[in-house]
Motif scaffolding. Structure first.
Motif, PDB file in Angstrom:
ATOM      1  N   ILE A 160       0.857  -1.190   0.000  1.00  0.00           N
ATOM      2  CA  ILE A 160       0.000   0.000   0.000  1.00  0.00           C
ATOM      3  C   ILE A 160       0.893   1.240   0.000  1.00  0.00           C
ATOM      4  CG2 ILE A 160      -1.823   1.232   1.229  1.00  0.00           C
ATOM      5  CD1 ILE A 160      -2.641  -1.442   2.461  1.00  0.00           C
ATOM      6  N   ASP A 161       0.787   2.054  -1.020  1.00  0.00           N
ATOM      7  CA  ASP A 161       1.645   3.233  -1.149  1.00  0.00           C
ATOM      8  C   ASP A 161       1.463   4.174   0.038  1.00  0.00           C
ATOM      9  OD1 ASP A 161       2.674   2.401  -3.545  1.00  0.00           O
ATOM     10  OD2 ASP A 161       1.202   3.490  -4.757  1.00  0.00           O
ATOM     11  N   GLY A 162       2.598   4.572   0.607  1.00  0.00           N
ATOM     12  CA  GLY A 162       2.563   5.547   1.694  1.00  0.00           C
ATOM     13  C   GLY A 162       2.172   4.983   3.039  1.00  0.00           C
ATOM     14  N   VAL A 163       2.061   3.651   3.163  1.00  0.00           N
ATOM     15  CA  VAL A 163       1.637   3.028   4.424  1.00  0.00           C
ATOM     16  C   VAL A 163       2.649   1.962   4.823  1.00  0.00           C
ATOM     17  CG1 VAL A 163      -0.146   1.696   5.613  1.00  0.00           C
ATOM     18  CG2 VAL A 163      -0.793   3.470   3.973  1.00  0.00           C
ATOM     19  N   ASP A 164       3.096   2.004   6.074  1.00  0.00           N
ATOM     20  CA  ASP A 164       3.962   0.967   6.643  1.00  0.00           C
ATOM     21  C   ASP A 164       3.119   0.072   7.536  1.00  0.00           C
ATOM     22  OD1 ASP A 164       6.280   2.072   5.468  1.00  0.00           O
ATOM     23  OD2 ASP A 164       6.438   3.526   7.097  1.00  0.00           O
ATOM     24  N   LEU A 165       3.314  -1.237   7.402  1.00  0.00           N
ATOM     25  CA  LEU A 165       2.512  -2.213   8.148  1.00  0.00           C
ATOM     26  C   LEU A 165       3.415  -3.076   9.019  1.00  0.00           C
ATOM     27  CD1 LEU A 165       0.193  -3.177   5.194  1.00  0.00           C
ATOM     28  CD2 LEU A 165      -0.621  -2.236   7.366  1.00  0.00           C
ATOM     29  N   TYR A 166       2.997  -3.306  10.274  1.00  0.00           N
ATOM     30  CA  TYR A 166       3.796  -4.096  11.201  1.00  0.00           C
ATOM     31  C   TYR A 166       2.893  -5.056  11.976  1.00  0.00           C
ATOM     32  CZ  TYR A 166       6.605   0.139  10.473  1.00  0.00           C
ATOM     33  OH  TYR A 166       7.272   1.196   9.923  1.00  0.00           O
ATOM     34  N   PRO A 167       3.085  -6.375  11.836  1.00  0.00           N
ATOM     35  CA  PRO A 167       2.386  -7.314  12.722  1.00  0.00           C
ATOM     36  C   PRO A 167       2.952  -7.200  14.135  1.00  0.00           C
ATOM     37  CG  PRO A 167       3.292  -8.409  10.771  1.00  0.00           C
ATOM     38  CD  PRO A 167       3.903  -7.062  10.835  1.00  0.00           C
ATOM     39  N   SER A 168       2.113  -7.340  15.139  1.00  0.00           N
ATOM     40  CA  SER A 168       2.570  -7.238  16.522  1.00  0.00           C
ATOM     41  C   SER A 168       3.388  -8.464  16.910  1.00  0.00           C
ATOM     42  CB  SER A 168       1.375  -7.102  17.464  1.00  0.00           C
ATOM     43  OG  SER A 168       0.640  -8.320  17.499  1.00  0.00           O
ATOM     44  N   GLN A 169       3.986  -8.405  18.080  1.00  0.00           N
ATOM     45  CA  GLN A 169       4.850  -9.489  18.536  1.00  0.00           C
ATOM     46  C   GLN A 169       4.105 -10.815  18.600  1.00  0.00           C
ATOM     47  OE1 GLN A 169       5.913  -9.291  22.618  1.00  0.00           O
ATOM     48  NE2 GLN A 169       7.677 -10.629  22.456  1.00  0.00           N
ATOM     49  N   ASP A 170       2.813 -10.768  18.926  1.00  0.00           N
ATOM     50  CA  ASP A 170       2.044 -12.016  19.033  1.00  0.00           C
ATOM     51  C   ASP A 170       1.953 -12.745  17.702  1.00  0.00           C
ATOM     52  OD1 ASP A 170       1.065 -11.667  21.844  1.00  0.00           O
ATOM     53  OD2 ASP A 170       0.254  -9.851  20.952  1.00  0.00           O
ATOM     54  N   ILE A 171       2.095 -12.008  16.599  1.00  0.00           N
ATOM     55  CA  ILE A 171       2.034 -12.613  15.267  1.00  0.00           C
ATOM     56  C   ILE A 171       3.429 -12.765  14.681  1.00  0.00           C
ATOM     57  CG2 ILE A 171       1.207 -12.280  12.900  1.00  0.00           C
ATOM     58  CD1 ILE A 171      -1.171 -10.754  14.085  1.00  0.00           C
ATOM     59  N   ALA A 172       4.278 -11.761  14.901  1.00  0.00           N
ATOM     60  CA  ALA A 172       5.586 -11.725  14.238  1.00  0.00           C
ATOM     61  C   ALA A 172       6.697 -12.333  15.072  1.00  0.00           C
ATOM     62  CB  ALA A 172       5.951 -10.268  13.904  1.00  0.00           C
ATOM     63  N   GLN A 173       6.348 -13.049  16.151  1.00  0.00           N
ATOM     64  CA  GLN A 173       7.394 -13.667  16.969  1.00  0.00           C
ATOM     65  C   GLN A 173       8.221 -14.618  16.116  1.00  0.00           C
ATOM     66  OE1 GLN A 173       5.166 -15.430  20.147  1.00  0.00           O
ATOM     67  NE2 GLN A 173       5.487 -13.701  21.497  1.00  0.00           N
ATOM     68  N   THR A 174       9.530 -14.539  16.292  1.00  0.00           N
ATOM     69  CA  THR A 174      10.435 -15.382  15.520  1.00  0.00           C
ATOM     70  C   THR A 174      11.123 -16.392  16.424  1.00  0.00           C
ATOM     71  OG1 THR A 174      12.193 -13.741  15.804  1.00  0.00           O
ATOM     72  CG2 THR A 174      10.861 -13.605  13.814  1.00  0.00           C
ATOM     73  N   VAL A 175      11.427 -17.536  15.874  1.00  0.00           N
ATOM     74  CA  VAL A 175      12.183 -18.549  16.604  1.00  0.00           C
ATOM     75  C   VAL A 175      13.658 -18.156  16.576  1.00  0.00           C
ATOM     76  CG1 VAL A 175      12.874 -20.965  16.675  1.00  0.00           C
ATOM     77  CG2 VAL A 175      10.529 -20.347  16.039  1.00  0.00           C
ATOM     78  N   PRO A 176      14.318 -18.086  17.741  1.00  0.00           N
ATOM     79  CA  PRO A 176      15.722 -17.649  17.755  1.00  0.00           C
ATOM     80  C   PRO A 176      16.609 -18.600  16.976  1.00  0.00           C
ATOM     81  CG  PRO A 176      15.086 -18.578  19.878  1.00  0.00           C
ATOM     82  CD  PRO A 176      13.832 -18.442  19.080  1.00  0.00           C
ATOM     83  N   SER A 177      17.608 -18.025  16.300  1.00  0.00           N
ATOM     84  CA  SER A 177      18.550 -18.853  15.551  1.00  0.00           C
ATOM     85  C   SER A 177      19.452 -19.594  16.511  1.00  0.00           C
ATOM     86  CB  SER A 177      19.393 -17.979  14.619  1.00  0.00           C
ATOM     87  OG  SER A 177      20.128 -17.032  15.372  1.00  0.00           O
ATOM     88  N   ILE A 178      19.763 -20.829  16.169  1.00  0.00           N
ATOM     89  CA  ILE A 178      20.587 -21.652  17.048  1.00  0.00           C
ATOM     90  C   ILE A 178      22.056 -21.302  16.901  1.00  0.00           C
ATOM     91  CG2 ILE A 178      21.335 -24.027  17.440  1.00  0.00           C
ATOM     92  CD1 ILE A 178      18.554 -24.951  16.934  1.00  0.00           C
ATOM     93  N   LEU A 179      22.466 -20.893  15.721  1.00  0.00           N
ATOM     94  CA  LEU A 179      23.886 -20.600  15.511  1.00  0.00           C
ATOM     95  C   LEU A 179      24.015 -19.352  14.641  1.00  0.00           C
ATOM     96  CD1 LEU A 179      26.396 -22.095  16.548  1.00  0.00           C
ATOM     97  CD2 LEU A 179      26.665 -23.079  14.281  1.00  0.00           C
ATOM     98  N   GLY A 180      24.184 -18.198  15.308  1.00  0.00           N
ATOM     99  CA  GLY A 180      24.358 -16.939  14.610  1.00  0.00           C
ATOM    100  C   GLY A 180      25.791 -16.458  14.697  1.00  0.00           C
ATOM    101  N   PRO A 181      26.066 -15.216  14.266  1.00  0.00           N
ATOM    102  CA  PRO A 181      27.437 -14.679  14.285  1.00  0.00           C
ATOM    103  C   PRO A 181      28.068 -14.671  15.674  1.00  0.00           C
ATOM    104  CG  PRO A 181      25.985 -13.307  12.959  1.00  0.00           C
ATOM    105  CD  PRO A 181      25.114 -14.304  13.643  1.00  0.00           C
ATOM    106  N   GLY A 182      27.282 -14.303  16.681  1.00  0.00           N
ATOM    107  CA  GLY A 182      27.823 -14.289  18.043  1.00  0.00           C
ATOM    108  C   GLY A 182      28.225 -15.664  18.515  1.00  0.00           C
ATOM    109  N   GLU A 183      27.380 -16.647  18.215  1.00  0.00           N
ATOM    110  CA  GLU A 183      27.678 -18.014  18.630  1.00  0.00           C
ATOM    111  C   GLU A 183      28.919 -18.537  17.902  1.00  0.00           C
ATOM    112  OE1 GLU A 183      24.901 -16.727  17.776  1.00  0.00           O
ATOM    113  OE2 GLU A 183      23.213 -17.392  19.013  1.00  0.00           O
ATOM    114  N   VAL A 184      29.034 -18.205  16.615  1.00  0.00           N
ATOM    115  CA  VAL A 184      30.216 -18.617  15.853  1.00  0.00           C
ATOM    116  C   VAL A 184      31.472 -17.978  16.440  1.00  0.00           C
ATOM    117  CG1 VAL A 184      31.351 -18.474  13.605  1.00  0.00           C
ATOM    118  CG2 VAL A 184      28.914 -19.040  13.735  1.00  0.00           C
ATOM    119  N   ALA A 185      31.370 -16.696  16.821  1.00  0.00           N
ATOM    120  CA  ALA A 185      32.519 -16.021  17.432  1.00  0.00           C
ATOM    121  C   ALA A 185      32.924 -16.709  18.720  1.00  0.00           C
ATOM    122  CB  ALA A 185      32.177 -14.556  17.689  1.00  0.00           C
ATOM    123  N   GLY A 186      31.935 -17.143  19.505  1.00  0.00           N
ATOM    124  CA  GLY A 186      32.250 -17.866  20.741  1.00  0.00           C
ATOM    125  C   GLY A 186      32.995 -19.154  20.477  1.00  0.00           C
ATOM    126  N   VAL A 187      32.565 -19.882  19.443  1.00  0.00           N
ATOM    127  CA  VAL A 187      33.248 -21.130  19.085  1.00  0.00           C
ATOM    128  C   VAL A 187      34.661 -20.846  18.587  1.00  0.00           C
ATOM    129  CG1 VAL A 187      33.193 -23.109  17.530  1.00  0.00           C
ATOM    130  CG2 VAL A 187      31.079 -22.323  18.590  1.00  0.00           C
TER     131      VAL A 187
END
Length: 844
Positions: free
Chosen positions: A253-280
């Motif tokens: 929609i032109d000129g409109v920003d849309l955001y689902p709330s946390q209850d809908i847009a909750q994401t599963v945390p990544s198991i191995l990201g940059p920080g975890e790789v740095a730790g290893v």
């Protein structure tokens, strides 16, 4: 146990390809079961049978259309101007498409809802204006009638005096009758007004109380569409949420920003990201510095990663049957990596020392497995006990987290005592540095134990021991001080990454609609009895007015009445954010409030919502924490008494752990709640500490603390058992074990610290808490405070009642008896060690 592990080590060394193949086959099998049976992970944390869940169940049971979960879609114009007619039409069309998604029962039209709210307010205002006009007219008419009666009375009196009364009596009676008729009409109009006035007043009260609730912002630049599911939020599948997110993302929609709330847009945390790789990577560097070879450094990492793969895939294979909170597998990865590397390191380090003393390859592997491997098993059992004890809390998701963590530790133990010996046999003498292999081939051996013993015959001074003990305890208490202000709660949208949809939705609502709009409360008022259908509004007005007078309430919106009209439901919008102290206090105040009903009885209130759910979970976990501590500490004390054959050594170990745990809580509170060094750790929205973090940290850190206690103090006990004075034995054990324990602690801290920089607000504090707790416990408590306390206790440290000494089995955790049966002796040289034909010809 030591003899059994010795035999397992030798078998794994001689049948190394069989052992390696078996683990790889197990990994493949775990992958197949994961692909076949794994289900979706849940981002929601809830507990059964809490005040919040009971209210939610009542809403679902007795109030039509109010029992399902809720989320929202927040829309905002890009330039801050009011929505155009075209934009409104496109948004409504989008909401209609979302309403067609499976499990979605309704999506509100915020523009229509706001128009209805405004129209209702205007209608009430018009009604009050008309009422006031009518009252004014009635008052004027009443004044005229009263004036007419007064005039007739004066005429009657005057006629009586001048004798003309008989002549005009009929005329006066007729005037009085007209006045009586007018008064009757006026009384009828007044009765109608009196009948309508209470209803109008009730409407005015409800309209005034709900005026703080909006679905379109005052400036018309933002709108919130409520998404209602036909199941609870916990039961909404990831596929449904993803479909909604995709519809929102593709709206265009032109000129409109849309955001689902946390209850809908909750994401599963990544198991191995940059920080975890740095730790290893940091762990790999420490391993290289400790072992001196790339192959040696790679071995613990490979075995740990393989163990994590097996444990994680096997555990997640059950996620289709049991609901997994998204943080659960991440915790398993944390523990699996950390202990897997450490446990393998302990065995490799022992094996290297023995090779440098001239031991034959397979004999050295078996002996390392029977001594250091034996200590690994007992240390791991302590961690497993602490983790499995989470099941006795009665909190389902905690028990599952503990079980998954325990599986990861168990696999790490099995990997250490089977796969590590197999790979060590495959590597042969290449586990040593080149110069060490060259020296060994030339007949030169190294006895690191003898060197450490020779340099540690002088105990520390008593003055130094008191100083170290006092300063160490004082420092930990200072760091622990912020823990006295710890508040527990659950993460909300404000704690999500700033670039996430959940955070942006939260931010827009907070700015345009007020902080409380992100966490409205659902309040159910149970009336003394059912009310008539015509009395519902009156009861709503009376109860809502009392709700609105509670401190920190911004708006009260009636939702409806139960089917039998014995309960009323309201949406209460607080002034503060869902995680604020003010909102938590509001929940408690509402639960203790007993509003008076229109009929004169008292109603009882129940509260649901994110804020109340967080309070209930925190209260539940705070209540089970003491029981959990007693159980874990009690069982672990028994294990330590069995291992060390002492009462005071386990006691000092436990007291030291309590100090480091409180200090870890202090650090967590200072950073994640109070905002100290928040920017350094990426905490953009300090708030309550994750509600289940204290109990999780308690279990894991206690187990790990006892690991380091075991590896350091077992050396002290071994030295004392071999005849060294108690205070000298403290130095022997400390100097012999501190290098490998230091490396192991740094590795574990690096692995845990890698999770601090996770994007997930649940993982971040867990990673910090575990890293900081290990740092304090390993380097302050185990390296400083415990040796000082052991020195001050002297011979008393090893006191054990005679009767208890007789009944306790000798577990020989150090493997001293095994060493006497299989003493380290010179092998046949490096050349023979690398001759595969010689290895294959040896009997099993």
């Amino acid at each position: 146990m030591a003899e059994l592990l010795f035999r397992i080590g030798r078998f794994a060394a001689r049948r190394h390809w069989t052992v390696i193949g078996a683990w790889l086959a197990l990994l493949a099998l775990s992958a197949v079961t994961y692909v076949s049976f794994a289900g979706a992970l849940s981002s929601n944390i809830s507990l059964p049978d809490t005040p919040t869940t009971r209210v939610s169940q009542q809403l679902e049971r007795d109030f039509e259309g109010t029992g399902g979960g809720n989320g929202s879609i927040v829309a905002e114009t890009s330039d801050g101007s009011a929505f155009t007619t075209a934009q409104k039409s496109e948004l409504v069309a989008l909401f209609d498409r979302v309403a067609e998604v499976e499990s979605v029962s309704d999506v509100s039209d915020p523009f229509t809802t706001q128009d209805q709210l405004d129209a209702s307010a205007d209608q009430v205002a018009d009604g009050r204006e008309k009422l006031n006009d009518g009252l004014a007219q009635l008052a004027s008419a009443q004044a005229q009638i009263d004036a007419g009666r007064a005039a007739v009375a004066e005429q009657r009196a005057a006629a009586r005096e001048d004798g003309t009364l008989p002549a005009i009596r009929a005329q006066l009676d007729d005037a009085v009758q007209k006045l009586d008729d007018g008064q009757a009409q006026l009384d009828q109009q007044q009765a109608k007004v009196d009948e309508q006035a209470p209803q109008l007043e009730q409407g005015a009260i409800l309209t005034g109380l709900s005026s703080g609730f909006r679905t379109v912002s005052d400036d018309g630049s933002a709108a919130v569409a409520n998404v209602t599911f036909d199941v609870s939020t916990n039961e909404v599948t990831t596929e449904v949420k993803t479909e909604i997110e995709d519809l929102v993302a593709d709206a265009g929609i032109d000129g409109v920003d849309l955001y689902p709330s946390q209850d809908i847009a909750q994401t599963v945390p990544s198991i191995l990201g940059p920080g975890e790789v740095a730790g290893v990577v940091i762990a790999a560097i420490v391993l290289f510095l400790m072992l001196g070879t790339v192959r040696g450094a790679a071995l613990p990492l490979v075995t740990a990663l393989l163990g994590v793969g097996v444990a994680s895939l096997a555990s997640l294979s059950f996620s289709g049957v049991v609901e997994f909170v998204s943080v659960t597998p991440v915790l398993g990865v944390m523990l699996g990596l950390a202990v897997g590397i450490d446990y393998s390191l302990f065995i490799i380090n022992r094996h290297r020392r023995q090779l440098k003393q001239g031991a034959e390859l397979h004999e050295s592997i078996g002996l390392a497995n029977g001594t250091s491997g034996n200590a690994v098993v007992f240390a791991g059992v302590t961690v497993i006990v602490a983790l499995l004890a989470l099941n006795v809390t009665g909190v389902g998701f905690l028990g599952l987290m503990g079980t998954v963590g325990a599986v990861a530790v168990l696999v790490a133990i099995l990997m250490a005592v089977t796969l590590t010996p197999a790979v060590l046999a495959l590597m042969g003498p290449r586990i040593l540095r080149r110069r060490e292999r060259t020296a060994l081939a030339g007949g030169t051996t190294y006895d690191d134990d003898a060197i450490a013993t020779a340099s540690s015959d002088e105990p520390m001074s008593t003055t130094r021991a008191w100083t170290v003990l006092g300063l160490g305890v004082a420092a930990l208490l200072v760091v622990a001080a912020p823990a006295t202000q710890m508040r527990l709660g659950l993460p909300d949208g404000s704690t999500q990454p700033p670039d996430s949809a959940g955070f942006k939705a939260y931010d827009v609502q907070a700015e345009k609609f007020g902080e409380g709009s992100n966490g409205p409360l659902l309040v159910v008022a149970d009336l003394p009895g059912p009310v008539a259908e015509g009395d519902v509004v009156a009861e709503q007005a009376v109860v809502a007015e009392q709700l609105g007078r509670v401190w920190n309430v911004d708006a009260v919106v009636p939702i409806g009445a139960s089917e039998d009209r014995s309960a009323l439901a309201f949406q209460v919008v607080p002034d503060g954010s869902p995680s604020s102290e003010a909102t938590a206090e509001l929940v408690q105040n509402l639960r203790t409030l007993t509003p008076t009903t229109a009929s004169g009885g008292e109603a009882t209130l129940g509260v649901a919502g994110n804020a109340s759910a967080g309070i209930d979970i925190s209260d539940k976990l705070s209540g089970v924490l003491p029981v959990y501590l007693v159980l874990v500490v009690g069982l672990s004390m028994l294990i330590l008494i069995l291992v060390f054959r002492s009462i005071l050594v386990p006691l000092t170990a436990t007291l030291g752990f309590v100090l480091s745990l409180l200090a870890a809580f202090g650090g967590i509170t200072a950073i994640f709640q109070m905002g100290f060094l928040a920017d350094l750790f990426g905490v953009h929205a300090p708030g309550p500490v994750l509600s289940f973090l204290p109990i999780i940290a308690t279990g894991i850190l206690f187990g790990l603390a006892m690991d380091y206690q075991l590896f350091l103090v077992s050396g002290m006990r071994e030295a004392h058992a071999h005849g060294a004075p108690a205070r000298v034995a403290v130095q022997h054990g400390l100097r012999a074990g501190r290098a490998v324990v230091t490396a192991a602690a740094i590795i574990m801290i690096s692995v845990f610290a890698g999770f601090i920089f996770s994007h997930d607000a649940t993982i971040k504090p867990i990673g910090f808490g575990l890293a900081f707790g290990v740092l304090l416990d390993a380097f302050v408590v185990r390296m400083l405070i415990i040796p000082a306390a052991m020195h001050l206790l002297g011979e008393r440290a090893w006191w054990l009642p005679t009767w208890l000494d007789r009944i306790l089995p000798d577990v020989d955790v150090e493997g001293a008896k095994l060493e006497r049966r299989h003493p380290v002796h010179a092998g046949v040289g490096v050349g023979a060690l690398t001759d595969e034909r010689t290895e294959r010809s040896q009997p099993t």
